[in-house]
Design a protein around this motif. Structure first.
Motif, PDB file in Angstrom:
ATOM      1  N   SER A  64       1.738   4.091   1.108  1.00 27.63           N
ATOM      2  CA  SER A  64       0.406   3.620   1.475  1.00 27.63           C
ATOM      3  C   SER A  64       0.299   3.333   2.969  1.00 27.63           C
ATOM      4  CB  SER A  64       0.031   2.362   0.681  1.00 27.63           C
ATOM      5  OG  SER A  64       0.883   1.278   1.006  1.00 27.63           O
ATOM      6  N   ARG A  65       1.423   3.041   3.643  1.00 25.90           N
ATOM      7  CA  ARG A  65       1.378   2.788   5.083  1.00 25.90           C
ATOM      8  C   ARG A  65       0.873   3.998   5.856  1.00 25.90           C
ATOM      9  NH1 ARG A  65       6.473  -0.755   7.375  1.00 25.90           N
ATOM     10  NH2 ARG A  65       6.337  -2.509   5.916  1.00 25.90           N
ATOM     11  N   ALA A  66       1.058   5.185   5.296  1.00 26.74           N
ATOM     12  CA  ALA A  66       0.604   6.402   5.969  1.00 26.74           C
ATOM     13  C   ALA A  66      -0.912   6.507   5.993  1.00 26.74           C
ATOM     14  CB  ALA A  66       1.192   7.629   5.273  1.00 26.74           C
ATOM     15  N   PHE A  67      -1.607   5.619   5.280  1.00 27.10           N
ATOM     16  CA  PHE A  67      -3.064   5.645   5.227  1.00 27.10           C
ATOM     17  C   PHE A  67      -3.676   4.496   6.026  1.00 27.10           C
ATOM     18  CE2 PHE A  67      -1.637   8.105   1.672  1.00 27.10           C
ATOM     19  CZ  PHE A  67      -2.527   9.168   1.613  1.00 27.10           C
ATOM     20  N   GLY A  68      -2.894   3.885   6.898  1.00 21.41           N
ATOM     21  CA  GLY A  68      -3.420   2.832   7.753  1.00 21.41           C
ATOM     22  C   GLY A  68      -3.237   1.454   7.143  1.00 21.41           C
ATOM     23  N   PRO A  69      -3.741   0.421   7.825  1.00 23.96           N
ATOM     24  CA  PRO A  69      -3.542  -0.956   7.376  1.00 23.96           C
ATOM     25  C   PRO A  69      -4.188  -1.271   6.039  1.00 23.96           C
ATOM     26  CG  PRO A  69      -5.082  -0.862   9.211  1.00 23.96           C
ATOM     27  CD  PRO A  69      -4.465   0.488   9.111  1.00 23.96           C
ATOM     28  N   ARG A  70      -5.145  -0.451   5.607  1.00 25.61           N
ATOM     29  CA  ARG A  70      -5.783  -0.638   4.309  1.00 25.61           C
ATOM     30  C   ARG A  70      -5.311   0.428   3.314  1.00 25.61           C
ATOM     31  NH1 ARG A  70     -10.103  -3.879   3.948  1.00 25.61           N
ATOM     32  NH2 ARG A  70     -11.093  -2.566   2.349  1.00 25.61           N
ATOM     33  N   GLY A  71      -4.148   0.981   3.582  1.00 22.83           N
ATOM     34  CA  GLY A  71      -3.663   2.081   2.767  1.00 22.83           C
ATOM     35  C   GLY A  71      -3.519   1.751   1.298  1.00 22.83           C
ATOM     36  N   ASP A  72      -3.085   0.526   0.980  1.00 26.41           N
ATOM     37  CA  ASP A  72      -2.931   0.169  -0.431  1.00 26.41           C
ATOM     38  C   ASP A  72      -4.273   0.169  -1.140  1.00 26.41           C
ATOM     39  OD1 ASP A  72      -3.768  -2.018   1.108  1.00 26.41           O
ATOM     40  OD2 ASP A  72      -2.793  -3.494  -0.207  1.00 26.41           O
ATOM     41  N   LYS A  73      -5.327  -0.246  -0.436  1.00 22.95           N
ATOM     42  CA  LYS A  73      -6.668  -0.253  -1.029  1.00 22.95           C
ATOM     43  C   LYS A  73      -7.199   1.175  -1.180  1.00 22.95           C
ATOM     44  CE  LYS A  73      -7.799  -4.772   0.987  1.00 22.95           C
ATOM     45  NZ  LYS A  73      -7.297  -5.475  -0.199  1.00 22.95           N
ATOM     46  N   VAL A  74      -6.880   2.025  -0.204  1.00 19.43           N
ATOM     47  CA  VAL A  74      -7.321   3.420  -0.274  1.00 19.43           C
ATOM     48  C   VAL A  74      -6.705   4.121  -1.475  1.00 19.43           C
ATOM     49  CG1 VAL A  74      -7.274   5.653   0.899  1.00 19.43           C
ATOM     50  CG2 VAL A  74      -7.701   3.577   2.215  1.00 19.43           C
ATOM     51  N   SER A 126      -5.361   2.700  -4.122  1.00 19.25           N
ATOM     52  CA  SER A 126      -5.820   2.057  -5.356  1.00 19.25           C
ATOM     53  C   SER A 126      -7.183   2.612  -5.767  1.00 19.25           C
ATOM     54  CB  SER A 126      -5.903   0.542  -5.165  1.00 19.25           C
ATOM     55  OG  SER A 126      -6.467  -0.081  -6.308  1.00 19.25           O
ATOM     56  N   LEU A 127      -8.063   2.781  -4.797  1.00 18.06           N
ATOM     57  CA  LEU A 127      -9.376   3.348  -5.080  1.00 18.06           C
ATOM     58  C   LEU A 127      -9.240   4.748  -5.660  1.00 18.06           C
ATOM     59  CD1 LEU A 127     -12.486   3.630  -4.849  1.00 18.06           C
ATOM     60  CD2 LEU A 127     -12.107   4.419  -2.503  1.00 18.06           C
ATOM     61  N   ALA A 161      -4.678  12.570  10.098  1.00 16.88           N
ATOM     62  CA  ALA A 161      -3.929  13.115   8.969  1.00 16.88           C
ATOM     63  C   ALA A 161      -4.152  12.268   7.724  1.00 16.88           C
ATOM     64  CB  ALA A 161      -2.445  13.177   9.307  1.00 16.88           C
ATOM     65  N   ALA A 162      -4.247  10.960   7.910  1.00 15.99           N
ATOM     66  CA  ALA A 162      -4.456  10.055   6.787  1.00 15.99           C
ATOM     67  C   ALA A 162      -5.781  10.340   6.099  1.00 15.99           C
ATOM     68  CB  ALA A 162      -4.415   8.606   7.274  1.00 15.99           C
ATOM     69  N   ILE A 163      -6.840  10.492   6.883  1.00 11.06           N
ATOM     70  CA  ILE A 163      -8.143  10.717   6.261  1.00 11.06           C
ATOM     71  C   ILE A 163      -8.218  12.109   5.659  1.00 11.06           C
ATOM     72  CG2 ILE A 163      -9.362  11.561   8.316  1.00 11.06           C
ATOM     73  CD1 ILE A 163     -10.710   9.209   5.554  1.00 11.06           C
ATOM     74  N   SER A 164      -7.529  13.070   6.241  1.00 10.71           N
ATOM     75  CA  SER A 164      -7.500  14.414   5.675  1.00 10.71           C
ATOM     76  C   SER A 164      -6.833  14.419   4.301  1.00 10.71           C
ATOM     77  CB  SER A 164      -6.765  15.365   6.624  1.00 10.71           C
ATOM     78  OG  SER A 164      -6.685  16.666   6.074  1.00 10.71           O
ATOM     79  N   GLN A 165      -5.705  13.722   4.200  1.00 11.96           N
ATOM     80  CA  GLN A 165      -5.020  13.652   2.917  1.00 11.96           C
ATOM     81  C   GLN A 165      -5.821  12.845   1.912  1.00 11.96           C
ATOM     82  OE1 GLN A 165      -1.660  15.086   2.114  1.00 11.96           O
ATOM     83  NE2 GLN A 165      -2.802  14.797   0.225  1.00 11.96           N
ATOM     84  N   ALA A 166      -6.440  11.752   2.358  1.00 14.46           N
ATOM     85  CA  ALA A 166      -7.266  10.939   1.466  1.00 14.46           C
ATOM     86  C   ALA A 166      -8.439  11.747   0.941  1.00 14.46           C
ATOM     87  CB  ALA A 166      -7.760   9.691   2.202  1.00 14.46           C
ATOM     88  N   ARG A 167      -9.019  12.575   1.820  1.00 10.48           N
ATOM     89  CA  ARG A 167     -10.134  13.412   1.392  1.00 10.48           C
ATOM     90  C   ARG A 167      -9.688  14.387   0.301  1.00 10.48           C
ATOM     91  NH1 ARG A 167     -14.253  16.890   5.251  1.00 10.48           N
ATOM     92  NH2 ARG A 167     -15.522  17.749   3.574  1.00 10.48           N
ATOM     93  N   GLU A 168      -8.555  15.016   0.503  1.00 10.08           N
ATOM     94  CA  GLU A 168      -8.057  15.973  -0.486  1.00 10.08           C
ATOM     95  C   GLU A 168      -7.798  15.286  -1.830  1.00 10.08           C
ATOM     96  OE1 GLU A 168      -4.166  18.844  -1.200  1.00 10.08           O
ATOM     97  OE2 GLU A 168      -4.776  18.349   0.853  1.00 10.08           O
ATOM     98  N   TYR A 171     -16.641  10.126   0.651  1.00 12.47           N
ATOM     99  CA  TYR A 171     -17.196   9.141   1.579  1.00 12.47           C
ATOM    100  C   TYR A 171     -16.795   7.718   1.183  1.00 12.47           C
ATOM    101  CZ  TYR A 171     -20.124  12.449   4.157  1.00 12.47           C
ATOM    102  OH  TYR A 171     -20.571  13.473   4.972  1.00 12.47           O
ATOM    103  N   LEU A 172     -16.688   7.468  -0.109  1.00 13.83           N
ATOM    104  CA  LEU A 172     -16.269   6.143  -0.548  1.00 13.83           C
ATOM    105  C   LEU A 172     -14.825   5.867  -0.111  1.00 13.83           C
ATOM    106  CD1 LEU A 172     -16.951   3.564  -2.071  1.00 13.83           C
ATOM    107  CD2 LEU A 172     -16.234   4.694  -4.192  1.00 13.83           C
ATOM    108  N   ALA A 173     -13.977   6.878  -0.195  1.00 10.31           N
ATOM    109  CA  ALA A 173     -12.589   6.727   0.270  1.00 10.31           C
ATOM    110  C   ALA A 173     -12.547   6.490   1.773  1.00 10.31           C
ATOM    111  CB  ALA A 173     -11.777   7.969  -0.105  1.00 10.31           C
ATOM    112  N   ALA A 174     -13.405   7.196   2.518  1.00  4.63           N
ATOM    113  CA  ALA A 174     -13.468   7.004   3.962  1.00  4.63           C
ATOM    114  C   ALA A 174     -13.933   5.587   4.303  1.00  4.63           C
ATOM    115  CB  ALA A 174     -14.406   8.032   4.585  1.00  4.63           C
ATOM    116  N   ALA A 175     -14.906   5.087   3.558  1.00  2.74           N
ATOM    117  CA  ALA A 175     -15.393   3.720   3.783  1.00  2.74           C
ATOM    118  C   ALA A 175     -14.280   2.711   3.550  1.00  2.74           C
ATOM    119  CB  ALA A 175     -16.578   3.428   2.862  1.00  2.74           C
TER     120      ALA A 175
END
Length: 263
Positions: A120-130, A132-133, A188-195, A224-228
């Motif tokens: 989750s650290r690879a998705f930034g400081p809110r990675g665990d929330k990302v 989890s969503l 890279a984090a948002i790209s992977q989250a988008r996928e 967009y919800l994941a990006a938010a």
């Protein structure tokens, strides 16, 4: 006593380090699970630092500031997800392809494997929330959105179209996502989250809906919800940024299922 310079690396699910030079089926790699707490030398170090002389020429590590880019080359790996994240200490001579372009890279031929850490650290400081969503909440949310769409296709499509043309586009919501990803080094984090979000949304929506148009709209809402969720910490300083954040969360869709509130 010098404080260790701790960086990050990703590995495949089995713990092996991915190649440094694009697609390949065979290369001599290192399995970090076998070297926890140990110093490991690169098996095929490049002679002309820091060029890709083979499929695997050096260890590519990422600084704490750049951990959001650690997944930037995942499209080149045979296994893209899930991957594992490790804390390492680069040792000896270090390099870079050019600090101006890749200031978060630290290339080396030797390192100490400190420990495995949460991906989750690879998705930034809110990675665990990302995560989890995407992994836990989206399937149920998308299922509800799909049921609403099936119950009233024309009315729901009209709401989604109005959300995009009347709110998302005029407020440049996509631009804000891209801009924050660049400035925070989370491209890279948002790209992977988008996928991941789009894949999850497609599967959940397709279980209820037949029309690709409806699935496409719902997939966009999920992304967009994941990006938010990822940029909630960076879009709350001013009223207009908070408005963009609310738009990304789908607050203008006026469905019976509210978007998740930021925390």
């Amino acid at each position: 006593m010098r404080k260790p310079s701790l960086h990050y690396m990703v590995t495949m699910p089995d713990g092996t380090v991915p190649p440094t030079a694009g697609f390949t089926t065979s290369y001599e790699t290192v399995n970090l699970t076998e070297h926890v707490g140990q110093v490991v030398d690169h098996p095929t170090p490049c002679k002309h630092k820091w060029y890709d002389e083979s499929s695997f020429s050096y260890f590519r590590t990422y600084t704490h500031r750049g951990v959001g880019e650690v997944l930037e080359r995942s499209s080149e790996w045979a296994v893209q997800w899930p991957v594992r994240l490790w804390i390492v200490e680069p040792l000896g001579e270090r390099g870079n392809w050019g600090g101006r372009h890749y200031p978060y890279w630290v290339l080396t031929h030797r390192l100490r494997v400190v420990e495995e850490t949460d991906i989750s650290r690879a998705f930034g400081p809110r990675g665990d929330k990302v995560l989890s969503l995407i992994q836990q909440q989206l399937p149920e949310l998308v299922g509800q959105w799909a049921i609403e769409w099936a119950a009233d296709p024309e009315g729901t499509r009209a709401r989604y179209d109005a959300w995009i043309t009347g709110r998302v586009q005029p407020k440049h919501a996509q631009w804000w996502v891209d801009a924050k990803a660049r400035s925070a080094r989370r491209e890279a984090a948002i790209s992977q989250a988008r996928e991941l979000a789009c894949t999850t949304a497609e599967q959940a929506a397709a279980a209820v809906l037949d029309g690709q148009d409806a699935v496409s709209h719902i997939r966009r809402r999920a992304w967009y919800l994941a990006a938010a969720e990822m940029f909630h910490d960076l879009l709350g300083r001013y009223d207009f940024q908070r408005e963009v954040l609310a738009i990304l969360r789908g607050s203008g869709l006026d469905t019976n299922t509210p978007a998740l509130a930021g925390v």
